[in-house]
Write a protein that holds these residues in place. Structure first.
Motif, PDB file in Angstrom:
ATOM      1  N   ARG A 134       0.833  -1.207   0.000  1.00  0.00           N
ATOM      2  CA  ARG A 134       0.000   0.000   0.000  1.00  0.00           C
ATOM      3  C   ARG A 134       0.870   1.260   0.000  1.00  0.00           C
ATOM      4  O   ARG A 134       0.336   2.368  -0.016  1.00  0.00           O
ATOM      5  N   LYS A 135       2.166   1.074   0.024  1.00  0.00           N
ATOM      6  CA  LYS A 135       3.116   2.205   0.010  1.00  0.00           C
ATOM      7  C   LYS A 135       2.764   3.239   1.079  1.00  0.00           C
ATOM      8  O   LYS A 135       2.320   4.356   0.801  1.00  0.00           O
ATOM      9  N   GLY A 136       2.986   2.808   2.301  1.00  0.00           N
ATOM     10  CA  GLY A 136       2.771   3.741   3.403  1.00  0.00           C
ATOM     11  C   GLY A 136       1.325   3.910   3.803  1.00  0.00           C
ATOM     12  O   GLY A 136       0.954   4.949   4.352  1.00  0.00           O
ATOM     13  N   GLY A 137       0.497   2.914   3.525  1.00  0.00           N
ATOM     14  CA  GLY A 137      -0.887   2.940   3.989  1.00  0.00           C
ATOM     15  C   GLY A 137      -1.875   3.604   3.061  1.00  0.00           C
ATOM     16  O   GLY A 137      -3.001   3.910   3.467  1.00  0.00           O
ATOM     17  N   GLN A 138      -1.506   3.833   1.798  1.00  0.00           N
ATOM     18  CA  GLN A 138      -2.454   4.399   0.845  1.00  0.00           C
ATOM     19  C   GLN A 138      -3.577   3.403   0.541  1.00  0.00           C
ATOM     20  O   GLN A 138      -3.409   2.194   0.696  1.00  0.00           O
ATOM     21  N   ASN A 139      -4.682   3.903   0.092  1.00  0.00           N
ATOM     22  CA  ASN A 139      -5.804   3.036  -0.272  1.00  0.00           C
ATOM     23  C   ASN A 139      -5.728   2.626  -1.735  1.00  0.00           C
ATOM     24  O   ASN A 139      -6.642   2.852  -2.540  1.00  0.00           O
ATOM     25  N   VAL A 140      -4.614   2.018  -2.075  1.00  0.00           N
ATOM     26  CA  VAL A 140      -4.388   1.436  -3.387  1.00  0.00           C
ATOM     27  C   VAL A 140      -3.197   0.492  -3.239  1.00  0.00           C
ATOM     28  O   VAL A 140      -2.366   0.676  -2.340  1.00  0.00           O
ATOM     29  N   LEU A 141      -3.129  -0.521  -4.077  1.00  0.00           N
ATOM     30  CA  LEU A 141      -1.996  -1.441  -4.072  1.00  0.00           C
ATOM     31  C   LEU A 141      -1.021  -1.076  -5.182  1.00  0.00           C
ATOM     32  O   LEU A 141      -1.439  -0.728  -6.293  1.00  0.00           O
ATOM     33  N   TYR A 142       0.253  -1.162  -4.872  1.00  0.00           N
ATOM     34  CA  TYR A 142       1.298  -0.887  -5.846  1.00  0.00           C
ATOM     35  C   TYR A 142       1.843  -2.200  -6.391  1.00  0.00           C
ATOM     36  O   TYR A 142       1.988  -3.186  -5.676  1.00  0.00           O
ATOM     37  N   TRP A 143       2.169  -2.193  -7.664  1.00  0.00           N
ATOM     38  CA  TRP A 143       2.596  -3.390  -8.383  1.00  0.00           C
ATOM     39  C   TRP A 143       3.971  -3.860  -7.906  1.00  0.00           C
ATOM     40  O   TRP A 143       4.194  -5.054  -7.719  1.00  0.00           O
ATOM     41  N   HIS A 144       4.921  -2.917  -7.695  1.00  0.00           N
ATOM     42  CA  HIS A 144       6.324  -3.283  -7.472  1.00  0.00           C
ATOM     43  C   HIS A 144       6.914  -2.624  -6.228  1.00  0.00           C
ATOM     44  O   HIS A 144       6.522  -1.520  -5.857  1.00  0.00           O
ATOM     45  N   TRP A 145       7.891  -3.330  -5.651  1.00  0.00           N
ATOM     46  CA  TRP A 145       8.784  -2.731  -4.668  1.00  0.00           C
ATOM     47  C   TRP A 145      10.148  -3.387  -4.797  1.00  0.00           C
ATOM     48  O   TRP A 145      10.249  -4.613  -4.987  1.00  0.00           O
ATOM     49  N   SER A 146      11.193  -2.592  -4.710  1.00  0.00           N
ATOM     50  CA  SER A 146      12.556  -3.079  -4.851  1.00  0.00           C
ATOM     51  C   SER A 146      13.405  -2.595  -3.681  1.00  0.00           C
ATOM     52  O   SER A 146      13.303  -1.418  -3.307  1.00  0.00           O
ATOM     53  N   PRO A 147      14.223  -3.465  -3.091  1.00  0.00           N
ATOM     54  CA  PRO A 147      15.106  -2.987  -2.011  1.00  0.00           C
ATOM     55  C   PRO A 147      16.132  -1.977  -2.504  1.00  0.00           C
ATOM     56  O   PRO A 147      16.629  -1.168  -1.713  1.00  0.00           O
ATOM     57  N   GLU A 148      16.426  -1.992  -3.794  1.00  0.00           N
ATOM     58  CA  GLU A 148      17.401  -1.067  -4.365  1.00  0.00           C
ATOM     59  C   GLU A 148      16.750   0.235  -4.815  1.00  0.00           C
ATOM     60  O   GLU A 148      17.278   1.329  -4.577  1.00  0.00           O
TER      61      GLU A 148
END
Length: 456
Positions: free
Chosen positions: A201-215
């Motif tokens: 949710r990228k910090g609790g937003q009301n939408v889902l994000y497709w990707h996250w990368s540790p880099e």
């Protein structure tokens, strides 16, 4: 009930009489050693042959270390560098469901299926994960992320959803089995519960994000809003008993506070939902497949759509478009229709009525078999009986072709092969639909989002 077939898997013989879930009961004809019938096969036998051949992509053609599906198999041997070691997560999820079809139809033994599925889930447990989500691609021999793009080298929540859909089906299939099968079910359950949907949710937003990368963190910056192939991601995120999301994520993010609804029609059929934010646009056919390999659209409704109507109408609109054939491509018509993301004469493309390059992908009509069984059967027969070896090979129908350009590449893509045996089986027996919808947390998740239907 398990369906036993007297099939020689290696020879792909059709000398046996197959049990039927189809209304057509014509006499079977004996096939040759390559599985190609000397005379016309009954619908039932032809469907089984198509399922069996396509299943082999995920059985015989699997990457050896992981047991998972290779991203692509080119029968001409012309691969990108090191490509044969790349396994695809979403395509492997579809392949896991195809393995259940293989067990149920007797293409492999139950014991062999359990062994392969254990190999896959044990591999997935050790493979790279990012807050519980796997990447789009993995390097088969090591289980390390294979970047799908420069910044796409972390978790892919959509591909993870396609795999999670299949893991729940495996859990439900084996939950009441012997001790080895119950252990397999428990391992799939653990993998499912470890996916942290809420992180995306990228910090609790009301939408889902497709990707996250540790880099690169959130630099891909792809919030997923409807409508497209990603409905299953929101259903599973709401259903998770460990890292779930509130209903507002679905209604505000995916459904855009109702803006997802459409009043448009094409060829007299309501479009139902706005595809990717564009009023009246019908997208590639895989939007009616990927989320519905397990999620049963029959009678499924919420405040935005009747999902059976949505998917059936998309299929009928695409078929009618190809019959009218405004660009006058050779071969289009009642026997050859269906535009979806696939190989193309101009490279990989997301074919649809708005992006029509004269390329037919067999998976489009074949995986729509539950929505239009009679019309899809005509396509199967045309491909098998008329185009024959131009489009038919070791692992079933090749990914795509163009009669206009006389382009018949002998190449396969996992993401296109996987839905074929699964969706055909859903029409024949309801196997995957019944398994997925039997999961208690799925029922609760759908209720939370405001869905109704006969299996909720």
């Amino acid at each position: 009930m398990k369906i036993f077939l007297l099939i020689n898997v290696l020879a792909f013989s059709l000398a046996a009489n197959f049990s039927s879930c189809s209304s057509s009961q014509n006499d079977d004809k004996t096939g040759d050693a390559n599985g190609k019938a000397a005379d016309s096969l009954s619908n039932d036998s032809l469907l089984t042959l198509v399922q069996q051949r396509t299943f082999q992509y995920f059985w015989e053609g699997a990457e050896k270390t992981s047991g998972m599906a290779r991203e692509r198999i080119h029968m001409d041997g012309n691969y990108p560098e090191n490509d044969q070691d790349v396994v695809t997560l979403g395509g492997s999820g579809f392949g896991v469901m195809a393995l259940l079809v293989g067990i149920e139809r007797g293409f492999i033994t139950r014991e062999a299926g359990v062994e392969r599925l254990n190999q896959i889930v044990d591999y997935l447990k050790k493979a790279d994960r990012f807050h519980g989500a796997w990447p789009h691609w993995l390097h088969g021999p090591t289980g390390k992320v294979k970047p799908f793009g420069t910044k796409d080298n972390g978790g892919d929540l959509v591909e993870t959803a396609f795999m999670a859909q299949s893991l729940l089906c495996v859990r439900q299939y084996f939950a009441g089995g012997n001790e080895q099968e119950k252990t397999l079910a428990a391992k799939t359950d653990q993998l499912w519960k470890e996916i942290d949907w809420s992180w995306y949710r990228k910090g609790g937003q009301n939408v889902l994000y497709w990707h996250w990368s540790p880099e690169y963190q959130w630099e891909m910056n792809f919030p997923v809003t409807g409508y497209n192939e990603c409905l299953i991601m929101y259903v599973l995120a709401a259903s998770s008993p460990t890292h779930g999301v509130p209903a507002a994520v679905y209604h505000e993010g995916w459904a855009k506070n109702g803006a997802i609804k459409s009043t448009a029609t094409q060829y007299g059929y309501p479009v139902v939902l706005n595809f990717n934010g564009s009023e009246g646009t019908v997208g590639p056919m895989f939007w009616a497949h990927y989320s519905y390999l397990g999620l049963d659209p029959r009678g499924l409704k919420d405040q935005y759509a009747d999902y059976w109507e949505l998917n059936k109408n998309q299929t009928l609109i695409q078929r009618q478009y190809c019959i009218e054939n405004p660009k006058h491509f050779k071969g289009y018509g009642e026997n050859a229709w269906g535009l979806t993301a696939s190989y193309s004469v101009k490279g990989y493309a997301g074919h649809s009525p708005k992006e029509d390059l004269g390329v037919i992908a067999p998976t489009a009509a074949l995986s729509s078999y539950p929505y239009t069984p009679e019309y899809s059967m005509k396509v199967i027969r045309y491909l098998y009986e008329q185009l024959g070896d131009k489009v038919w090979g070791k692992y079933g129908f090749y990914d795509a072709y163009s009669e206009t350009d006389q382009w018949f590449p002998q190449r396969y893509l996992a993401i296109d092969q996987g839905p074929i045996p699964v969706m055909i089986e859903n029409q024949r027996s309801g196997l995957l639909w019944n398994l997925f919808m039997s999961a208690p947390e799925v029922k609760e998740g759908l209720k939370k989002l405001g869905f109704s239907g006969p299996k909720i």
